[in-house]
Design a protein around this motif. Structure first.
Motif, PDB file in Angstrom:
ATOM      1  N   ALA A   1       1.089  -1.350   0.036  1.00  0.00           N
ATOM      2  CA  ALA A   1       0.029   0.105  -0.066  1.00  0.00           C
ATOM      3  C   ALA A   1       0.774   1.180  -0.016  1.00  0.00           C
ATOM      4  O   ALA A   1       0.585   2.085  -0.926  1.00  0.00           O
ATOM      5  CB  ALA A   1      -0.998   0.129   1.312  1.00  0.00           C
ATOM      6  N   LEU A   2       2.004   1.309   0.936  1.00  0.00           N
ATOM      7  CA  LEU A   2       2.898   2.312   0.769  1.00  0.00           C
ATOM      8  C   LEU A   2       3.450   2.585  -0.461  1.00  0.00           C
ATOM      9  O   LEU A   2       3.566   3.739  -1.145  1.00  0.00           O
ATOM     10  CB  LEU A   2       3.914   2.403   2.049  1.00  0.00           C
ATOM     11  CG  LEU A   2       3.420   2.422   3.236  1.00  0.00           C
ATOM     12  CD1 LEU A   2       4.454   2.020   4.642  1.00  0.00           C
ATOM     13  CD2 LEU A   2       2.817   3.743   3.614  1.00  0.00           C
ATOM     14  N   ALA A   3       4.092   1.599  -1.063  1.00  0.00           N
ATOM     15  CA  ALA A   3       4.531   1.406  -2.194  1.00  0.00           C
ATOM     16  C   ALA A   3       3.777   2.032  -3.272  1.00  0.00           C
ATOM     17  O   ALA A   3       4.133   2.744  -4.459  1.00  0.00           O
ATOM     18  CB  ALA A   3       5.159   0.137  -2.765  1.00  0.00           C
TER      19      ALA A   3
ATOM     20  N   ALA B   1      11.900  -2.538   8.709  1.00  0.00           N
ATOM     21  CA  ALA B   1      11.810  -3.238   7.621  1.00  0.00           C
ATOM     22  C   ALA B   1      10.886  -2.964   6.862  1.00  0.00           C
ATOM     23  O   ALA B   1      11.151  -2.738   5.532  1.00  0.00           O
ATOM     24  CB  ALA B   1      11.769  -4.797   8.250  1.00  0.00           C
ATOM     25  N   MET B   2       9.637  -2.698   7.250  1.00  0.00           N
ATOM     26  CA  MET B   2       8.504  -2.352   6.493  1.00  0.00           C
ATOM     27  C   MET B   2       8.802  -1.047   5.674  1.00  0.00           C
ATOM     28  O   MET B   2       8.494  -0.970   4.580  1.00  0.00           O
ATOM     29  CB  MET B   2       7.300  -2.050   7.238  1.00  0.00           C
ATOM     30  CG  MET B   2       6.798  -3.479   8.077  1.00  0.00           C
ATOM     31  SD  MET B   2       5.444  -3.171   9.087  1.00  0.00           S
ATOM     32  CE  MET B   2       4.216  -2.529   8.410  1.00  0.00           C
ATOM     33  N   ALA B   3       9.159  -0.069   6.481  1.00  0.00           N
ATOM     34  CA  ALA B   3       9.930   1.151   5.697  1.00  0.00           C
ATOM     35  C   ALA B   3      10.624   0.997   4.823  1.00  0.00           C
ATOM     36  O   ALA B   3      10.539   1.608   3.664  1.00  0.00           O
ATOM     37  CB  ALA B   3      10.191   2.178   6.886  1.00  0.00           C
ATOM     38  N   ALA B   4      11.840   0.133   5.000  1.00  0.00           N
ATOM     39  CA  ALA B   4      12.842  -0.049   3.937  1.00  0.00           C
ATOM     40  C   ALA B   4      12.380  -0.918   2.706  1.00  0.00           C
ATOM     41  O   ALA B   4      12.709  -0.620   1.760  1.00  0.00           O
ATOM     42  CB  ALA B   4      13.785  -0.902   4.511  1.00  0.00           C
TER      43      ALA B   4
ATOM     44  N   TRP C   1       8.581   1.005  -4.275  1.00  0.00           N
ATOM     45  CA  TRP C   1       7.795   1.959  -5.098  1.00  0.00           C
ATOM     46  C   TRP C   1       8.243   2.174  -6.808  1.00  0.00           C
ATOM     47  O   TRP C   1       7.434   2.412  -7.346  1.00  0.00           O
ATOM     48  CB  TRP C   1       7.639   3.364  -4.465  1.00  0.00           C
ATOM     49  CG  TRP C   1       9.048   4.052  -4.324  1.00  0.00           C
ATOM     50  CD1 TRP C   1       9.885   4.113  -3.488  1.00  0.00           C
ATOM     51  CD2 TRP C   1       9.613   5.129  -5.484  1.00  0.00           C
ATOM     52  NE1 TRP C   1      10.994   4.972  -3.698  1.00  0.00           N
ATOM     53  CE2 TRP C   1      10.855   5.459  -5.031  1.00  0.00           C
ATOM     54  CE3 TRP C   1       8.928   5.280  -6.569  1.00  0.00           C
ATOM     55  CZ2 TRP C   1      11.428   6.395  -5.781  1.00  0.00           C
ATOM     56  CZ3 TRP C   1       9.526   6.253  -7.593  1.00  0.00           C
ATOM     57  CH2 TRP C   1      10.818   6.510  -6.967  1.00  0.00           C
ATOM     58  N   PRO C   2       9.441   2.071  -6.906  1.00  0.00           N
ATOM     59  CA  PRO C   2      10.002   2.156  -8.292  1.00  0.00           C
ATOM     60  C   PRO C   2       9.556   1.301  -9.198  1.00  0.00           C
ATOM     61  O   PRO C   2       9.232   1.560 -10.546  1.00  0.00           O
ATOM     62  CB  PRO C   2      11.660   2.071  -8.229  1.00  0.00           C
ATOM     63  CG  PRO C   2      11.860   2.543  -6.848  1.00  0.00           C
ATOM     64  CD  PRO C   2      10.718   1.796  -6.098  1.00  0.00           C
ATOM     65  N   PHE C   3       9.088   0.051  -8.617  1.00  0.00           N
ATOM     66  CA  PHE C   3       8.340  -0.893  -9.529  1.00  0.00           C
ATOM     67  C   PHE C   3       7.056  -0.373 -10.105  1.00  0.00           C
ATOM     68  O   PHE C   3       6.574  -0.901 -11.107  1.00  0.00           O
ATOM     69  CB  PHE C   3       8.314  -2.124  -8.983  1.00  0.00           C
ATOM     70  CG  PHE C   3       9.625  -3.221  -8.592  1.00  0.00           C
ATOM     71  CD1 PHE C   3      10.448  -3.756  -9.515  1.00  0.00           C
ATOM     72  CD2 PHE C   3      10.432  -2.754  -7.563  1.00  0.00           C
ATOM     73  CE1 PHE C   3      11.350  -4.356  -9.495  1.00  0.00           C
ATOM     74  CE2 PHE C   3      11.581  -3.438  -7.157  1.00  0.00           C
ATOM     75  CZ  PHE C   3      11.959  -4.235  -8.201  1.00  0.00           C
ATOM     76  N   PHE C   4       6.230  -0.002  -8.995  1.00  0.00           N
ATOM     77  CA  PHE C   4       5.049   0.506  -9.789  1.00  0.00           C
ATOM     78  C   PHE C   4       5.035   1.855 -10.373  1.00  0.00           C
ATOM     79  O   PHE C   4       4.212   2.091 -11.274  1.00  0.00           O
ATOM     80  CB  PHE C   4       4.333   1.090  -8.375  1.00  0.00           C
ATOM     81  CG  PHE C   4       3.698  -0.391  -7.673  1.00  0.00           C
ATOM     82  CD1 PHE C   4       2.432  -1.049  -7.973  1.00  0.00           C
ATOM     83  CD2 PHE C   4       4.404  -0.747  -6.281  1.00  0.00           C
ATOM     84  CE1 PHE C   4       2.097  -1.895  -7.219  1.00  0.00           C
ATOM     85  CE2 PHE C   4       3.869  -1.905  -5.629  1.00  0.00           C
ATOM     86  CZ  PHE C   4       2.747  -2.478  -6.071  1.00  0.00           C
ATOM     87  N   CYS C   5       6.033   2.572 -10.334  1.00  0.00           N
ATOM     88  CA  CYS C   5       6.385   3.805 -10.966  1.00  0.00           C
ATOM     89  C   CYS C   5       6.724   3.522 -12.385  1.00  0.00           C
ATOM     90  O   CYS C   5       6.109   4.115 -13.231  1.00  0.00           O
ATOM     91  CB  CYS C   5       7.450   4.622 -10.273  1.00  0.00           C
ATOM     92  SG  CYS C   5       7.646   6.027 -10.977  1.00  0.00           S
TER      93      CYS C   5
ATOM     94  N   ALA D   1       0.912  -5.731  -7.846  1.00  0.00           N
ATOM     95  CA  ALA D   1       0.560  -5.579  -6.371  1.00  0.00           C
ATOM     96  C   ALA D   1       0.501  -7.119  -5.888  1.00  0.00           C
ATOM     97  O   ALA D   1       1.083  -7.412  -4.653  1.00  0.00           O
ATOM     98  CB  ALA D   1      -0.605  -4.676  -5.860  1.00  0.00           C
ATOM     99  N   THR D   2      -0.247  -7.894  -6.536  1.00  0.00           N
ATOM    100  CA  THR D   2      -0.571  -9.470  -6.121  1.00  0.00           C
ATOM    101  C   THR D   2       0.992 -10.149  -6.061  1.00  0.00           C
ATOM    102  O   THR D   2       1.478 -10.745  -5.434  1.00  0.00           O
ATOM    103  CB  THR D   2      -1.339  -9.805  -7.118  1.00  0.00           C
ATOM    104  OG1 THR D   2      -2.645  -9.274  -7.329  1.00  0.00           O
ATOM    105  CG2 THR D   2      -1.618 -11.380  -6.734  1.00  0.00           C
TER     106      THR D   2
END
Length: 279
Positions: free
Chosen positions: A87-89, A141-144, A150-154, A200-201
């Motif tokens: 979700a953050l990504a 770990a979650m933040a990292a 996120w670049p993959f979604f971008c 995302a999946t």
């Protein structure tokens, strides 16, 4: 209806969906399956390293905790981490991809060059470096993972937007004087949602695996939290005699990641038949 029929004919994808639903159901009802939380967090040295039996289905670990209970409760933590990270990504990568794909200025170029820098480094290595800088703990770990995923979604959204921005319906909206934000979020975004869902999946499975790796290396979850990767790290010291301490958490990771990957591949086949995997 036709899409549903095509999906149901994809046996691996249906199997993946069944696995995902099973894992989600286990995570939801885990407090009912494991009503005694003491067996998850508190040890009993008298019962340490007990093999699988009628009393302890998956045996016990070095502190006498029920491995079955820790694996079941670990499913909830794994899904919570994966959902949060993805979700953050998405929250970072999708708007960045929309902006970079629709504009031709220096801002879009900067976003894509930054994306290329992140993608040039393997995500696991980059996540390890970021997590080390932020300190030990599941939150770090979650933040990292979010900052490195996120670049993959971008990149995915960028490619879709570049393909759509010269479409007739976009030119029509521009001719009518629609604002850029309206064009992006009302007309472009709905056309890229399917690609985002597929990414995302697949990302859910990869995030679960990467989180387990971080836990195994001592950067993710901390004791006594029921984490699959942490359980493998704690149980490896007692191999090969106490094999159950590593085997069952490892199987949980394998089955869960396999389910998300199979389901994600099936969705990808429906969204873009050109990428259809060979059977």
């Amino acid at each position: 209806m036709l899409i549903l029929k095509k999906f149901l004919r994809d046996v691996p994808a249906v199997l993946g969906l069944c696995i995902i639903l099973m894992v989600c159901a286990i995570a939801i009802i885990s407090p009912l399956v494991v009503p005694d939380l003491d067996s998850v967090y508190d040890g009993d040295l008298i019962s340490r390293l007990q093999p699988p039996s009628a009393e302890f289905w998956f045996g016990t670990d070095a502190l006498g905790r029920d491995v079955f209970a820790r694996v079941i409760m670990g499913s909830r933590g794994a899904l919570e981490v994966a959902l949060t990270v993805v979700a953050l990504a998405i929250g970072i990568g999708v708007p960045a991809g929309l902006y970079a794909g629709y504009t031709d200025g220096w801002g879009g170029q900067f976003v894509m060059r930054l994306t290329d820098v992140f993608l040039a480094v393997p995500q696991l290595i980059l996540a390890l470096a970021v997590a080390q800088l932020m300190g030990r703990g599941l939150g770090s770990a979650m933040a990292a993972l979010a900052l490195t995923y996120w670049p993959f979604f971008c990149r995915t959204v960028y490619g879709e937007v570049r393909r759509l921005r010269n479409a007739l319906f976009i030119e029509a909206q521009q001719g009518l004087g629609a604002s850029t934000s309206r064009i992006l979020f009302v007309h472009v975004l709905p056309n890229v949602v399917s690609a985002v869902i597929v990414r995302a999946t697949i990302g859910m499975g990869f995030t679960i695996m990467t989180t387990a790796v971080l836990g195994f290396l001592g950067i993710g979850a901390t004791p006594p939290n029921p984490d699959w990767g942490l359980a493998i790290a704690e149980g490896r010291e007692y191999l090969p005699q106490s094999w159950w301490g590593v085997t069952f958490p490892g199987l949980a990771i394998l089955i869960t990641v396999l389910g998300f990957n199979l389901f994600g591949d099936g969705l990808r086949d429906l969204v873009d038949p050109r990428l259809r995997r060979s059977r």
